[in-house]
Design a protein around this motif. Structure first.
Motif, short mmCIF file in Angstrom:
data_model
loop_
_atom_site.label_atom_id
_atom_site.label_comp_id
_atom_site.label_asym_id
_atom_site.label_seq_id
_atom_site.Cartn_x
_atom_site.Cartn_y
_atom_site.Cartn_z
N HIS A 19 103.62 72.27 12.64
CA HIS A 19 103.17 72.53 11.76
C HIS A 19 103.02 71.50 10.58
CE1 HIS A 19 104.58 73.03 7.05
NE2 HIS A 19 104.73 72.08 7.38
N ALA A 20 102.40 70.27 11.29
CA ALA A 20 101.45 69.47 10.79
C ALA A 20 100.02 69.66 11.05
CB ALA A 20 101.73 68.00 10.92
N TYR A 21 100.17 70.38 12.56
CA TYR A 21 98.66 70.39 12.80
C TYR A 21 98.63 72.25 12.94
CZ TYR A 21 97.87 66.07 14.49
OH TYR A 21 97.85 64.89 14.37
N GLY A 22 99.07 73.06 11.80
CA GLY A 22 98.84 74.70 11.76
C GLY A 22 98.90 75.54 13.26
N VAL A 23 100.15 74.60 13.28
CA VAL A 23 100.06 76.03 15.04
C VAL A 23 101.89 76.26 14.69
CG1 VAL A 23 100.76 76.18 17.33
CG2 VAL A 23 98.64 74.29 16.72
N ARG A 24 102.06 77.81 14.46
CA ARG A 24 103.14 78.19 14.12
C ARG A 24 103.53 79.36 15.28
NH1 ARG A 24 102.08 75.49 10.61
NH2 ARG A 24 101.23 75.83 9.28
N GLU A 25 103.45 79.62 16.39
CA GLU A 25 104.51 79.97 17.51
C GLU A 25 104.98 79.13 18.39
OE1 GLU A 25 104.44 83.74 20.33
OE2 GLU A 25 102.68 84.17 19.08
N LEU A 26 105.54 79.22 18.87
CA LEU A 26 106.63 77.74 19.93
C LEU A 26 107.62 79.19 20.23
CD1 LEU A 26 107.75 75.16 20.45
CD2 LEU A 26 109.56 75.31 18.54
N ARG A 27 107.62 79.18 21.38
CA ARG A 27 107.77 79.60 23.07
C ARG A 27 109.59 78.30 23.11
NH1 ARG A 27 103.15 83.85 24.17
NH2 ARG A 27 102.78 84.29 22.99
N LEU A 28 110.25 79.08 23.59
CA LEU A 28 111.24 78.67 24.51
C LEU A 28 111.13 79.14 25.03
CD1 LEU A 28 113.12 76.22 21.07
CD2 LEU A 28 111.10 75.47 22.12
N VAL A 29 111.76 78.09 26.27
CA VAL A 29 111.66 78.65 28.13
C VAL A 29 113.52 78.40 28.40
CG1 VAL A 29 111.56 78.62 30.57
CG2 VAL A 29 109.59 78.91 28.51
N GLY A 30 114.16 79.49 28.46
CA GLY A 30 115.31 78.55 29.41
C GLY A 30 116.46 78.40 28.81
N ILE A 31 116.51 78.05 27.56
CA ILE A 31 117.31 77.61 26.48
C ILE A 31 118.36 79.16 25.97
CG2 ILE A 31 116.37 75.25 26.84
CD1 ILE A 31 116.24 76.27 24.15
N CYS A 87 111.42 68.09 10.42
CA CYS A 87 111.17 67.44 8.56
C CYS A 87 109.90 68.41 8.54
CB CYS A 87 110.65 66.21 8.94
SG CYS A 87 112.05 64.89 9.75
N GLY A 88 110.22 69.80 8.25
CA GLY A 88 108.49 70.05 7.30
C GLY A 88 108.90 71.56 8.45
N GLY A 89 109.19 71.49 9.67
CA GLY A 89 108.69 72.70 10.79
C GLY A 89 109.59 73.34 11.06
N GLU A 90 110.54 73.67 9.98
CA GLU A 90 112.14 74.43 10.25
C GLU A 90 111.86 76.09 10.69
OE1 GLU A 90 113.33 71.05 7.63
OE2 GLU A 90 111.66 72.35 7.81
N GLU A 91 110.80 76.51 9.73
CA GLU A 91 109.20 77.64 10.08
C GLU A 91 109.61 78.04 11.30
OE1 GLU A 91 109.91 81.76 9.21
OE2 GLU A 91 111.09 80.33 7.54
N VAL A 92 108.70 77.08 11.91
CA VAL A 92 108.10 77.00 13.31
C VAL A 92 109.57 77.28 14.33
CG1 VAL A 92 107.11 75.72 14.78
CG2 VAL A 92 105.83 75.78 12.70
#
Length: 124
Positions: free
Chosen positions: A27-39, A53-58
């Protein structure tokens, strides 16, 4: 839908707090797409949300994959990092060499010249 220019993939993250820390940094660096593997999906009452802390939308919009190959299938390039002991047969590239190639300072005779990641941006 076009692929984003930069995504973060976490494979089998060990703790929910670490997922939150990553979402916070993204969030702090403006990267929006998080991909999670195996969970499984991260629930809203997870400790991951305590540390985001602010990255809830991510975190809320994270996408889930069964394996790394499917998580990076639409990526032109993937760069991996781990704290785990690696298989000695894996190729490792020195980031300094990648920067030198980007800046035009790496000799084309370098053994990994054509395999190094292509980095974009300002030189230096």
């Amino acid at each position: 839908m076009p692929s984003p220019s930069f995504v973060v993939v976490l494979s089998h993250p060990e703790t929910p707090e670490n997922i939150g820390f990553v979402a916070r940094s993204m969030h702090a660096y403006g990267v929006r797409e998080l991909r999670l593997v195996g969970i499984p999906s991260v629930p809203e009452d997870s400790k991951a949300y305590w540390t985001t802390c602010g990255g809830e939308e991510v975190l809320r919009t994270a996408r889930y994959y069964p394996d790394v190959a499917s998580a990076v299938a639409d990526c032109a390039q993937a760069i991996g990092f781990t704290k785990r002991i690696r298989d000695k047969s894996q190729r490792l590239y020195d980031f300094t060499d990648a920067l030198a190639r980007r800046d035009g300072r790496l000799d084309a005779a370098h053994p990994h010249y054509d395999q190094l990641p292509v980095l974009h941006g300002e030189q230096g």
